[in-house]
Design a protein around this motif. Structure first.
Motif, PDB file in Angstrom:
ATOM      1  N   UNK A 151      21.937  60.242  72.024  1.00  0.00           N
ATOM      2  CA  UNK A 151      22.508  59.315  70.981  1.00  0.00           C
ATOM      3  C   UNK A 151      21.467  59.284  69.762  1.00  0.00           C
ATOM      4  N   UNK A 152      22.166  59.192  68.502  1.00  0.00           N
ATOM      5  CA  UNK A 152      21.061  59.143  67.366  1.00  0.00           C
ATOM      6  C   UNK A 152      20.124  57.684  67.657  1.00  0.00           C
ATOM      7  N   UNK A 199      17.652  57.134  65.027  1.00  0.00           N
ATOM      8  CA  UNK A 199      17.316  56.790  63.760  1.00  0.00           C
ATOM      9  C   UNK A 199      18.538  56.247  63.260  1.00  0.00           C
ATOM     10  N   UNK A 200      18.428  55.553  61.905  1.00  0.00           N
ATOM     11  CA  UNK A 200      19.794  55.280  61.050  1.00  0.00           C
ATOM     12  C   UNK A 200      20.429  56.593  60.634  1.00  0.00           C
ATOM     13  N   UNK A 201      21.873  56.562  60.653  1.00  0.00           N
ATOM     14  CA  UNK A 201      22.670  57.335  60.301  1.00  0.00           C
ATOM     15  C   UNK A 201      22.334  58.152  58.978  1.00  0.00           C
ATOM     16  N   UNK A 202      22.357  59.312  58.785  1.00  0.00           N
ATOM     17  CA  UNK A 202      22.407  59.908  57.519  1.00  0.00           C
ATOM     18  C   UNK A 202      23.397  61.333  57.708  1.00  0.00           C
ATOM     19  N   UNK A 203      24.414  61.124  56.545  1.00  0.00           N
ATOM     20  CA  UNK A 203      25.581  61.954  56.913  1.00  0.00           C
ATOM     21  C   UNK A 203      26.000  62.945  55.824  1.00  0.00           C
ATOM     22  N   UNK A 204      26.451  63.983  56.244  1.00  0.00           N
ATOM     23  CA  UNK A 204      27.111  65.110  55.370  1.00  0.00           C
ATOM     24  C   UNK A 204      28.623  64.930  55.670  1.00  0.00           C
ATOM     25  N   UNK A 229      31.430  55.328  54.296  1.00  0.00           N
ATOM     26  CA  UNK A 229      29.914  55.415  54.780  1.00  0.00           C
ATOM     27  C   UNK A 229      29.112  54.550  53.460  1.00  0.00           C
ATOM     28  N   UNK A 244      28.875  50.986  53.835  1.00  0.00           N
ATOM     29  CA  UNK A 244      28.183  50.533  54.863  1.00  0.00           C
ATOM     30  C   UNK A 244      26.634  50.692  54.809  1.00  0.00           C
ATOM     31  N   UNK A 303      25.258  53.562  54.315  1.00  0.00           N
ATOM     32  CA  UNK A 303      24.645  54.858  54.939  1.00  0.00           C
ATOM     33  C   UNK A 303      24.462  56.032  54.051  1.00  0.00           C
ATOM     34  N   UNK A 304      23.310  56.608  53.803  1.00  0.00           N
ATOM     35  CA  UNK A 304      23.258  57.575  53.124  1.00  0.00           C
ATOM     36  C   UNK A 304      24.077  58.694  53.346  1.00  0.00           C
ATOM     37  N   UNK A 305      24.855  59.229  52.330  1.00  0.00           N
ATOM     38  CA  UNK A 305      25.727  60.376  52.727  1.00  0.00           C
ATOM     39  C   UNK A 305      26.208  61.310  51.224  1.00  0.00           C
TER      40      UNK A 305
END
Lengths: 513, 66
Positions: free
Chosen positions: B10-11, B13-18, B29, B32, B34-36
């Motif tokens: 499971x991740x 580190x904090x989520x970073x999303x494409x 996102x 919230x 979250x970098x996206x």
């Protein structure tokens, strides 16, 4: 009359288009609207819904088609103009945004090199291409797309497992990773419960019930509705269960699914038995094997949350039909004291597929056979999952655009054969802004029409939290003000509906005679 | 089963999303924190599904040039 407008080389995603269509449909004199990209599947949809035109037929997959059916040229022209204005604005905004947006996953990774997740909601036919690339770049994948071929799903999950990655979906509606909600989700606290779910609304329900009990989620991993099929063999379910067993933040694990394929069940039970953490299993429709040492098996989504809470607090747990039986008895007496309806059928009108399935499972022991998604003219006890493809042809899901449910509700309430209507209202990020409002309006309108004849009772549950954009209390109040009986959960609402129409059910559930 | 599954991590580190597809998911996102990065996604091969599938197989993990 039909009016068509085609925009060449102008792509818009399906949510934007469906919202546009829903807005234009509400304009005076407009009967129906299709706003679709010109893919072969969408041309079929136009034909099915009687909106195919010669001009629309010229649209290719990259062209946007807008077809309106209206009373007259004036209505049609005003609506078309509104549609054109909306799309012009989108086109300008899109041109600006796209000047800086990357055009591929790899270009995006150049901007965000340490990305660890790809969220993918492209049309199903392209999902494998994009998801495979994301996995091969070492990203976990959340795949919202539906209509992904089974062979593609299997290939993606095998690829993910070779790399130790999550492949959530296809058709994954909801997930939470480390407190972040993905897809359509409810705002729930972070906590110590880990979920593996083959159902979006099932997960939403358990997450919300846990939130009501003061517990939150560590991670909730969606696996898609087909993971426990014979073909996929539970690949991602088993891997996700094992991952949660290793996760320090997770104290209790919950599995939410439809019944696993019998060929997969032994492998699932073996994995569950090895987890070394308390596990609660809610495979709706599966009779648990009490002797199996594979966790606590429960019959409803509400029970899944309650059993999990008990496990976290070291308490004993037994299922009960209502959280507040005294209040329910009072409520039942009030419903019975009103003008009784002449009908005999319970009609379930659901936006959440798993909630529909659960309601049917709970109604049948009391009412006998309950039809599921029957033909439109069917009578008798029936439950409709209005999010099913049969009902949503060319339209947004009823959690986003509730019109299809509102219409079905008006029909059911106008039908003298209806004894009670059972429904769900689903809140959360991505859902309709005020989903209780059209239900309340339809009930008021039906009551006004029925006059002295009386109206069949409407029983509902609201799935959501106070932190959700729509607010649980606000939506509940909207329903209650319109005279809808609101029960705390879907299971309790279903039992209450059974108790209204069937004295034996009331006796069994409440000790009533 | 041809695969030799590795344990899923499971991740941590904090989520970073494409995000590819519906923009509302990128918006949610961002809300919230979250970098996206949103991809300006278009159907590959100009929307020709058969061609896109063939290209996908041909190029393996490499995308066809747009």
């Amino acid at each position: 009359m039909l009016t068509t407008f085609v925009w060449r080389s102008f792509y818009q995603d399906s949510v934007v288009l469906m919202r546009l269509a829903a807005t234009l449909r509400e304009r005076p004199g407009v009967h129906d609207v299709a706003a679709l990209m010109g893919t072969p599947a969408n041309h079929d949809l136009l034909t099915q819904s009687g909106l195919a035109t010669e001009e629309a037929a010229t649209a290719g997959p990259e062209d946007l088609m807008l077809v309106l059916s209206a009373d007259n040229a004036a209505s049609s022209e005003t609506a078309l103009e509104a549609g054109r204005a909306f799309l012009s604005q989108r086109r300008e905004a899109a041109a600006e945004a796209e000047a800086v947006q990357p055009r591929s996953l790899d270009a995006a990774l150049a901007l965000l090199p340490d990305a660890n997740l790809a969220t993918i909601s492209v049309p199903g036919a392209y999902a494998r291409f994009e998801a495979m690339r994301a996995l091969q770049r070492g990203l976990h994948v959340f795949l919202f797309s539906d209509n992904v071929p089974l062979a593609d799903e299997l290939a993606l999950k095998q690829e993910a497992l070779e790399r130790g990655l999550l492949m959530m979906g296809p058709d994954c509606g909801t997930a939470y990773l480390g407190g972040v909600g993905l897809g359509f989700y409810n705002r729930v606290p972070r906590g110590r419960v880990g979920c593996v779910a083959a159902s979006g609304t099932g997960l939403q329900a358990v997450a919300c019930h846990l939130a009501t009990l003061g517990e939150g989620l560590s991670h909730a991993i969606g696996v898609g509705g087909r993971d426990l099929s014979a073909e996929v063999g539970g690949l991602m379910t088993l891997a996700a269960l094992q991952a949660l067993a290793q996760d320090a933040a997770t104290e209790v694990i919950v599995l939410i699914s439809k019944p696993p394929h019998p060929g997969v069940l032994p492998r699932l039970q073996a994995t569950l038995a090895e987890l070394r953490k308390p596990v609660v299993v809610c495979c709706l429709g599966t009779v648990p094997d009490a002797a199996a040492e594979s966790g606590t098996w429960v019959a409803t989504l509400e029970d899944a949350a309650a059993a999990t809470f008990a496990a976290l607090h070291g308490e004993a747990w037994t299922p009960r039909p209502f959280t507040d039986a005294a209040a329910v008895r009072e409520c039942l007496a009030a419903v019975r004291s009103r003008v009784p309806s002449t009908g005999s059928a319970v009609v379930g009108l659901f936006t959440g597929g798993t909630l529909a399935h659960e309601a049917r499972l709970l109604l049948q022991p009391h009412l006998g056979p309950v039809a599921f998604n029957p033909p439109p003219d069917a009578g008798g006890h029936r439950v409709l999952d209005l999010g099913d493809d049969t009902y949503t042809v060319g339209r947004a899901h009823p959690m986003i655009d509730p019109l299809v449910r509102t219409q079905a509700l008006a029909r059911a309430l106008a039908d003298p054969a209806t004894a009670a209507v059972l429904l769900d209202v689903v809140l959360g990020v991505g859902a309709h802004d005020e989903p209780a409002a059209p239900v309340a309006a339809a009930v008021r309108a039906a009551r006004a029409r029925a006059g002295q004849a009386g109206l069949a009772p409407v029983v509902a549950s609201v799935l959501g939290t106070e932190a959700d954009p729509q607010g649980l209390a606000t939506q509940t109040a909207l329903l209650r003000d319109a005279g809808v009986e609101v029960l705390p959960t879907n299971a309790q609402a279903a039992r209450f509906a059974a108790a209204i129409v069937h004295p034996t059910a009331a006796a069994a559930l409440l000790g009533e005679t | 089963m041809p695969t030799k599954p590795k344990a899923v991590q499971l991740p941590t580190t904090p989520l970073r999303v494409v995000n590819l597809g519906l923009e509302l998911f990128a918006d949610s996102l961002r809300a919230q924190e979250v970098p996206v990065v949103q991809v300006a996604w278009r159907p590959p091969a100009g929307g020709n599904q058969r061609l896109a599938t063939l290209l996908g197989r041909m190029y393996g993990d490499r995308p066809p040039e747009r």
